[in-house]
Design a protein around this motif. Sequence first.
Motif, mmCIF file in Angstrom:
data_model
loop_
_atom_site.group_PDB
_atom_site.id
_atom_site.type_symbol
_atom_site.label_atom_id
_atom_site.label_comp_id
_atom_site.label_asym_id
_atom_site.label_seq_id
_atom_site.Cartn_x
_atom_site.Cartn_y
_atom_site.Cartn_z
ATOM 1 N N GLU B 169 -30.684 30.121 43.905
ATOM 2 C CA GLU B 169 -31.929 30.484 43.212
ATOM 3 C C GLU B 169 -32.636 29.235 42.666
ATOM 4 N N ASP B 172 -34.358 27.626 45.498
ATOM 5 C CA ASP B 172 -35.487 28.484 45.882
ATOM 6 C C ASP B 172 -36.673 28.245 44.945
ATOM 7 N N ARG B 215 -33.840 38.644 45.288
ATOM 8 C CA ARG B 215 -35.211 38.331 45.719
ATOM 9 C C ARG B 215 -35.988 39.595 46.044
#
Lengths: 119, 218
Positions: B169, B172, B215
């Motif tokens: 994450e 990301d 997500r």
Amino acid sequence: MNLFQWVAITFIAASLMVEIIRAVRSKRMNWAKSFRISIWIAAAICVLNPGIVTRLAHTIGIGRGADILIYVVTLTFIATTFYFYSRYMRLQRQITDLTRYLAIHEAKQPETSLADRDH
Amino acid sequence: MPAYNEAARIGTTLQGLIHHFRNVVVVDDGSKDNTFDRLQELPVWALRHPINLGQGAALQTGIDFAVGHGADIVVTFDADGQHDVHDIERLVEPIVAKRAEVALGSRFLGNDAVNMPTSRWFILKLGVLFTRVCSRIKVTDTHNGLRALSRSSATKLRITQNRMAHASEILDQIQYLGLKFEEVPVTVHYSDVVLEKGQQNSAAVKVAAQFLLGRMVR
């Protein structure tokens, strides 16, 4: 009526009674209670007259009455799963925020720093 | 530094850190042993989650605390002793020099993964491929706990993955937020205790699933 219809109608009638008694006792009728009562009444009609489901299936272009039930149950299951997963995530984030708040506000300050002492 | 049930070795891991750095923040993530009692004996900021939430949550708590107390650079460091305290100076250099907002430790930029099992090498490389496909970010090491964040990037990044998927994450979000990053070679020591307590290879699928689900459902 066959045996299944007797069993199903007994169960549906009991559930409907519980809903109605609760609504009468609380003297309030919100949309959720109305929805649940409507579902039980619709279920009772379908059990007592299975031809209705078949006619409805034909009307919307689905072959058998059983198929429409499978589609409805599958879609409801998927929607419910997503709904509860997002509720679970939201709840988990709330618990995390609360835990974080407590951890930060109850932080124990170091009495001395070795880095300060050394340099 | 996030810590969970690390009473036996937290003192050893912290020894190097507390001699070099003034502000060491350790978040005890609801340990069942006496990790928090050990922390209170040491010259570190000791925070405690009343319940176990996961490494990602503990990291975010530590980052929030550090930013709230005026930190200019936040370094994340694993509690199991796999990192080398001497790497931190090189790690923060790109941020100090203002070349990057985030510095990511990588065990694959040199020959710096000491005693790493082949299976772990394979899983980590799969992680790199997964991150490249899902997050479109080009890094050589995706799950290295040694990172440095500038104050502004630490404020922007928000870890919502409480458990192990936080590493994916973070990458990301670096890509999504357009943060400038640089990878820095760091050493990771695979001792028996690190391998025993660390993530099992089989957990990789679970981590990937957690990341993708996170997500999809925000």
